[in-house]
Design an enzyme around this catalytic site. Structure first.
Site, short mmCIF file in Angstrom:
data_model
loop_
_atom_site.label_atom_id
_atom_site.label_comp_id
_atom_site.label_asym_id
_atom_site.label_seq_id
_atom_site.Cartn_x
_atom_site.Cartn_y
_atom_site.Cartn_z
N CYS A 151 0.43 -1.32 0.23
CA CYS A 151 -0.03 0.19 -0.19
C CYS A 151 1.46 1.06 -0.29
CB CYS A 151 -1.02 0.05 1.36
SG CYS A 151 -2.00 1.36 1.38
N PRO A 184 0.38 11.15 3.62
CA PRO A 184 -1.94 12.08 3.46
C PRO A 184 -2.53 11.67 4.68
CG PRO A 184 -1.37 8.99 2.62
CD PRO A 184 -0.11 9.91 3.06
N GLY A 185 -3.38 13.07 4.46
CA GLY A 185 -3.66 13.50 6.09
C GLY A 185 -4.71 12.47 5.78
N MET A 231 -9.74 13.37 4.07
CA MET A 231 -9.86 14.13 3.31
C MET A 231 -10.09 15.28 3.39
SD MET A 231 -12.95 11.96 2.49
CE MET A 231 -14.46 11.34 3.90
N HIS A 246 3.69 7.42 7.71
CA HIS A 246 3.22 7.72 7.03
C HIS A 246 1.67 8.08 6.84
CE1 HIS A 246 0.04 5.18 9.05
NE2 HIS A 246 -0.34 3.96 7.49
#
Lengths: 137, 485
Positions: free
Chosen positions: B102, B382-383, B385, B408
């Site tokens: 992933c 990434p945080g 949305m 991550h």
């Protein structure tokens, strides 16, 4: 006694499945898992699929059984709402799973389950039977 | 709830140790990267226990590490990093997880917010239509027999050879999008059957594609090298993995590892940590199959990248190159890698398990692409949305302390069921709209489960990693368009 309930886990979801027998626990765990995936009321029983799983012991067999069903969901596009255990032993289960091909427009697909895990796995036998399985979401 | 707080020995503001005396069987101490506030969040969780459990793995060196986005996983905590000696240590499929490789890929554009905003609904709609997402969706590519072996062996390179991207994409991907040692013969028929229909799909759950705009730049020179020059610039972040293929590989090898644990006389506190010596037949077979899944994931992200370029190209009527649709980088955050690291002053070959952790190699490291050799490897974080994501860069500190690893993502704060109980589709949707975020989702449940409220604030996570010196912030971007499965 409910057939199954969900427990909180930060990233994932735990299922507690109950039954008067280990067979019922296997059935309720499977129903619990598929009820996370879709609205089972909307699944029509048009396919009966035989499912066979083997594992070194009955706890691991429960995980293997659920993962076999997830495999059929992914690879064969099958969703099941009813299960009948035909033969259950310590290291072997044979069952029939009833349902149909997945139809995203009709089944109201909810949560994707990646796998059933061995983490904190428990199958307890007392006056009633009870299992805990943590699913990777 | 406060019990963990008392057990953890404070090293400094960002480091907390679990001593080996906590649990008989721990071979090394545990080390958590967190600040006071985060400790409160993980206080009632079982993740520190999992850090202690990972310390049982034979051959583990250094410490059982937990990145600041640690949360309760299964077996390993999510955010866990463990390095084991290749010579006499173990490999654990649970230290990689079900979603093998992933990971995240970032593309830049030369478009500005003002170019994209007026057409954002159209862009989101077109991307949602072009990239199969959600459960039960099937890919637009259908590989057969030997062709699947090529995907598994060559990863993103297979996709580029098929016309889905260019050579530069490969140069700017971890392992060039192709992990060595992949052996398709170690992959079950079941994994293939599960993987074939899902190649080229985004998936569900926390996977997404986001159109973002750069909001703040912390390190202009590093950002510049990564192709980000000003705030308002539009970038695209893709988060997905190896889909059902990886899930099946993990499941298959957990079954192999169960008996292996008994065979090699390994004692573990959790069955999900099942493992085998790296050099054993079981260990080698898993590594070869895991590499296939890693390659499947890189091929998957490469195909999605291609359709993203096509979709934007058709909307703006310009070629991808004219839109500056260049890849910044692609990183894995669920993987085990054989790497050389300094341990107790000596170079040692170790198997680094990164379960929800990102490689963060510094400037000058031979595995950092030529284009970035003076700044270091981009780290994509990434945080959630509704808020923002970060790009950081690897540091020497990470090499010294964390086997070249950092956080991550945001890390979950709230369980999925709690999110479902407390939120409704309409309030999550209203909140996104109020923030100026357009979206299309395949599942309403995913929308709720992935709401901002369910996540830690990724800025705190990134700040701790920055403060501890295991990665350095470069820029922050926030979503204006979201596609989810």
């Amino acid at each position: 006694m409910p057939n199954f309930e969900f427990t909180d886990h930060t990233a994932d979801i735990g299922i507690i499945a109950y039954g008067n027998s280990v067979e019922e626990v296997f059935v309720n765990a499977a129903r619990g898992m598929f009820s996370l995936i879709a609205d089972l009321e909307k699944v029509v029983e048009v396919i009966g699929h035989q499912v066979v799983a083997e594992a070194p012991d009955q706890e691991e067999l429960l995980v293997t059984w659920l993962n076999e069903l997830l495999y059929l969901f992914d690879a064969e596009n099958l969703i099941f709402s009813r299960f009948e255990i035909v033969d259950l032993r310590q290291q072997y289960v044979r069952a029939m799973a009833y349902g149909e091909r997945v139809d995203p427009s009709r089944h109201d697909l909810k949560t994707q389950v990646k796998a059933a895990t061995y983490h904190q796995l428990k199958l307890e036998k007392g006056d009633e039977f009870r299992a805990r399985i943590i699913l990777d979401i | 709830m406060s019990s963990w707080r008392e057990l953890l020995k404070k090293i400094d503001d960002y480091r907390w140790e679990i001593e080996t005396s906590y649990k008989p069987g721990m071979r090394v101490p545990g080390l958590l990267y967190a600040d006071e506030h985060m400790l409160e969040q993980i206080g009632g969780e079982q993740s520190p226990e999992q850090v202690a459990n990972v310390a049982f793995l034979p051959g583990i060196v250094g410490k059982s590490l937990a990145m600041p986005d640690i949360h309760w996983g299964y077996g390993f905590p999510i955010g866990g990093v463990a390095a084991t000696r290749v010579d006499d240590g173990v490999i654990s499929p649970g230290g990689v997880g079900f979603d093998i490789n992933c990971g995240v890929r970032l593309l830049t554009t030369n478009l500005m917010e003002k170019d994209v905003r007026p057409r954002i609904e159209e862009i989101v709609g077109q991307l949602f239509a072009s990239i199969p997402s959600g459960m039960g969706s099937e890919g637009r590519i259908r590989v057969k027999g030997k062709e699947m072996d090529k995907v598994l062996r060559d990863g993103a390179r297979w996709a580029v050879e098929k016309g889905y991207g260019d050579q530069e994409d490969l140069e700017l991907t971890e392992e060039n999008g192709r992990l060595k040692g992949a052996d398709p013969d170690q992959v079950s028929e079941k994994a293939r059957k599960r993987g074939i229909p899902q190649l080229g799909t985004l998936g569900s759950g926390n996977h997404f594609l986001e159109i973002q705009m750069v909001e703040e730049i912390y390190d202009e020179s590093a950002a510049g090298v990564f192709g980000v020059h000003q705030t308002g610039q539009v970038v695209i972040l893709i988060h997905t993995g190896s889909r059902g293929f990886g899930h099946q590989v993990c499941d298959d090898y957990l079954k192999t590892m169960g008996p292996a644990v008994r065979k090699y006389g390994i004692e573990l506190p959790d069955r999900q940590l099942a493992c085998a010596p790296v050099k054993s037949a079981e260990g080698q077979a898993y590594l070869a199959a895991m590499a296939c899944a890693a390659n499947y994931a890189w091929a998957n992200r490469q195909c999605i990248t291609h359709w993203t370029r096509q979709a934007l190209s058709s909307i703006f009527g310009r070629r991808p190159r004219e839109l500056g649709l260049r890849q910044v980088y692609d990183v894995a955050h669920n993987i085990a890698k054989i790497e050389e690291h300094a341990v107790d002053g000596k170079r040692l070959l170790v198997c680094v398990h990164r379960k929800g952790a990102t490689r963060a190699f510094p400037a000058g490291h031979p595995d950092v692409p030529e284009a970035y050799k003076d700044v270091g490897q981009p780290v994509l974080i990434p945080g959630d949305m509704g808020r923002y994501s970060y790009v950081a860069v690897g540091t020497q500190g990470a090499m010294e302390e964390t086997f070249g690893s950092t956080c991550h993502g945001a890390g979950r704060l709230q369980s999925r069921s709690k999110a479902r109980r407390e939120l409704s589709t309409s309030n999550v949707a209203d909140e996104l709209r109020a923030k100026g975020i357009s979206f299309q989702v395949a599942s309403k449940t995913a929308l709720i489960e992935e709401a901002s409220h369910a996540y830690k604030d990724v800025s705190e996570v990134v700040q701790v990693a920055d403060g501890a010196g295991i990665s350095r912030k470069v820029f922050r971007a926030r979503p204006i368009g979201v596609i989810k499965g």
